[in-house]
Enzyme design. Structure first.
Site, PDB file in Angstrom:
ATOM      1  N   THR A  78       0.736  11.016  -6.518  1.00  0.00           N
ATOM      2  CA  THR A  78       1.007   9.591  -6.736  1.00  0.00           C
ATOM      3  C   THR A  78       2.432   9.256  -6.312  1.00  0.00           C
ATOM      4  O   THR A  78       3.240  10.139  -6.020  1.00  0.00           O
ATOM      5  CB  THR A  78       0.825   9.211  -8.226  1.00  0.00           C
ATOM      6  OG1 THR A  78       1.926   9.760  -8.970  1.00  0.00           O
ATOM      7  CG2 THR A  78      -0.484   9.739  -8.781  1.00  0.00           C
ATOM      8  N   CYS A  79       2.748   7.957  -6.315  1.00  0.00           N
ATOM      9  CA  CYS A  79       4.084   7.517  -5.890  1.00  0.00           C
ATOM     10  C   CYS A  79       5.076   7.503  -7.036  1.00  0.00           C
ATOM     11  O   CYS A  79       6.171   6.966  -6.903  1.00  0.00           O
ATOM     12  CB  CYS A  79       3.990   6.136  -5.251  1.00  0.00           C
ATOM     13  SG  CYS A  79       3.119   6.232  -3.693  1.00  0.00           S
ATOM     14  N   ASP A  80       4.699   8.077  -8.172  1.00  0.00           N
ATOM     15  CA  ASP A  80       5.569   8.102  -9.336  1.00  0.00           C
ATOM     16  C   ASP A  80       6.432   9.366  -9.285  1.00  0.00           C
ATOM     17  O   ASP A  80       5.910  10.470  -9.146  1.00  0.00           O
ATOM     18  CB  ASP A  80       4.667   8.124 -10.578  1.00  0.00           C
ATOM     19  CG  ASP A  80       5.448   7.864 -11.836  1.00  0.00           C
ATOM     20  OD1 ASP A  80       6.654   8.155 -11.854  1.00  0.00           O
ATOM     21  OD2 ASP A  80       4.840   7.384 -12.793  1.00  0.00           O
TER      22      ASP A  80
END
Ligand SMILES: *Cc1c(COP(=O)(O)O)cnc(C)c1O
Length: 375
Positions: free
Chosen positions: A321-323
Site C-alpha cells: 500500500t501507499c502507507d
C-alpha cells in the site's frame, strides 16, 4: 474469501504452475486435523477451539471432523458460524462484556458456558437457566506471553472470590477461567494460575465445576518446536497438586490449533537497495507482525519453483500500500539474490492472519488454495 478446491501437492508446485501475482493462502487440512487430534489425545481435559484465531468455515469443519466438539466464541456471528459448520457442537461464550442483545443471542444459540470478570456483567446473566456454567475470569500479573491478556479482562483474586460466591447464589455452576496470554512458551504461568484458581475457590467456599486454562499455547514460530506436552503435563500436575479433588479441565487454544493450517505466499514486486516490496503486508496476512516478534519460518522460491538457499541479507520489508507504516517492524534475513517475481512463503500462518486481512488500498489476500499433502 473464496477457497480454491484445486488440489495441488505443494505450495511451491502450485506457485510454479500458476505464477499468481496476488498473495495466496495455502490451506493444509491434513496438518490441521493432525494438530487437532494431537490436542485431543494429549490435553488432560476438554479441548475447545477459540474461533477468533481463524474463523474460516473450512477451519471449523476440519477441526470438527478431527473430533473437536466444543468452540469458544466471542460474538453472535461466531455462534452462527459454528452452528452452521459444526452442528451439535457446544458453544462457550467467553467474551466477558456483552450487550443485552448479545446476551439474548447467546441464550438463543444455546451457549453452555459464559465467562465473567465484573459484577454488573454477571448480573446481566441472571436470567440464564439455572445450572448454566459461569466461569469467573481471573487475572494475575504474570509474564511470559507475547502480549498481555490481563490488560483488558480479568478479575483480581479478591474480586473473583466475590464473583464466585454470587455465581453460586444465582444458581449457576461455578467455574474459573484465565488466559495466560498468547504465544506463551513457558508452562510456568499456567502453574501459577492454577494454584491461584484453587485458592480463590477455597476462599469463596466453592467447589469448582470446571477449570478452564484458556488459550495461549504456543505455535511453532522459530527454530525449536514448542513443547506442548510439557505444558500439558504441568497443567495436569498443578491441578492435581492444588485441588483435593481437581475439577474437570478445559482449554481453549486458538493459535496453537490454527497455525499450521495456512502458508502465506507473497510475491516480490521489487528489490531496491536494502528494501523488499511485497504484494502483502501488515494490512493483509501479516497484520499480526506489528504486535509480535517475526517468525523465522520464511522461505524464498523463484518464479519457477526453485528454492533460494544462498547467503542472506537483512532487509526492510514493505507491503504494497501507499502507507509508509506498511512495513514489518523488524528487518528479515532474506536471500541476497532475491529478485522481482520471486515468492516469499511464510509457514505456520494459520492464526491471526486471514481474520485480520483488510482491503486497504485495494490490496489484501483474497485467495485460498487447498493443498493435499499429508506431512
Ligand atoms: C483469544 C482467546 C483465546 C485463544 O488464544 P490463543 O493465544 O490464540 O490460544 C482463548 N480464549 C479466549 C477467552 C480468548 O480471548
Amino acid at each position: 474469501m473464496r477457497i480454491d478446491p484445486t488440489l495441488s501437492p505443494t505450495p511451491d508446485a502450485w506457485l510454479a504452475a500458476n505464477a499468481p501475482d496476488e498473495p495466496v493462502f495455502f490451506f493444509h487440512p491434513a496438518r490441521l486435523m493432525q494438530v487437532g487430534r494431537m490436542f485431543l489425545e494429549a490435553f488432560p481435559g476438554l479441548v475447545t477451539y477459540a474461533v477468533k484465531a481463524n474463523p474460516a468455515p473450512e477451519m471449523i469443519r476440519a477441526l470438527h471432523a478431527a473430533g473437536v466438539t466444543a468452540f469458544d466464541v466471542a460474538s453472535p456471528a461466531e455462534m452462527a458460524l459454528v452452528r452452521a459448520e459444526a452442528p451439535g457442537a457446544a458453544l462457550h461464550y467467553h467474551n466477558p462484556v456483552r450487550s443485552a442483545s448479545e446476551v439474548a443471542a447467546g441464550q438463543e444459540a444455546g451457549c453452555l458456558s459464559w465467562s465473567v470478570d465484573r459484577m454488573p456483567e454477571l448480573e446481566k446473566l441472571a436470567g440464564l437457566p439455572r445450572g448454566t456454567e459461569i466461569a469467573v475470569r481471573l487475572k494475575l500479573p504474570v509474564a511470559g506471553a507475547a502480549y498481555d491478556f490481563g490488560a483488558k479482562f480479568g478479575a483480581t483474586p479478591e474480586q473473583a472470590t466475590q464473583l464466585l460466591r454470587r455465581v453460586v447464589e444465582l444458581g449457576f455452576s461455578p467455574s474459573v477461567t484465565f488466559h495466560p496470554g498468547t504465544q506463551c512458551t513457558s508452562p510456568a504461568p499456567w502453574a501459577r494460575y492454577i494454584v491461584e484458581a484453587a485458592a480463590v475457590a477455597r476462599s469463596a467456599g466453592v467447589a469448582l465445576y470446571r477449570l478452564n486454562v484458556g488459550g495461549g499455547f504456543p505455535s511453532h514460530r522459530d527454530a525449536g518446536k514448542p513443547d506442548l506436552q510439557a505444558i500439558f503435563d504441568t497443567i495436569r500436575e498443578a491441578a492435581q497438586g492444588a485441588f483435593d479433588s481437581p475439577p474437570q479441565l478445559v482449554c481453549e487454544p486458538g493459535r496453537a490449533l490454527a497455525a499450521e493450517a495456512l502458508t502465506l505466499a507473497t510475491r516480490v514486486k521489487g528489490v531496491h537497495d536494502e528494501a523488499v516490496f511485497l504484494n502483502d503486508g501488515v494490512y493483509g496476512g501479516l497484520a499480526e507482525w506489528r504486535d509480535i516478534a517475526p517468525m523465522d519460518r520464511v522461505r524464498a522460491v523463484s518464479g519457477t519453483g526453485t528454492e533460494l538457499g544462498g547467503a542472506k541479507t537483512r532487509r526492510v520489508v514493505f507491503g504494497p500500500t501507499c502507507d509508509s507504516i506498511d512495513r514489518l517492524p523488524e528487518t528479515l534475513p532474506l536471500p541476497s539474490d532475491l529478485a522481482e517475481g520471486d515468492y516469499l512463503l511464510f509457514e505456520g500462518m494459520g492464526a491471526y492472519s486471514r481474520a485480520l486481512v483488510t482491503g486497504f488500498n485495494g490490496y489484501g489476500v483474497r485467495r485460498v488454495v487447498e493443498i493435499e499433502n499429508q506431512d
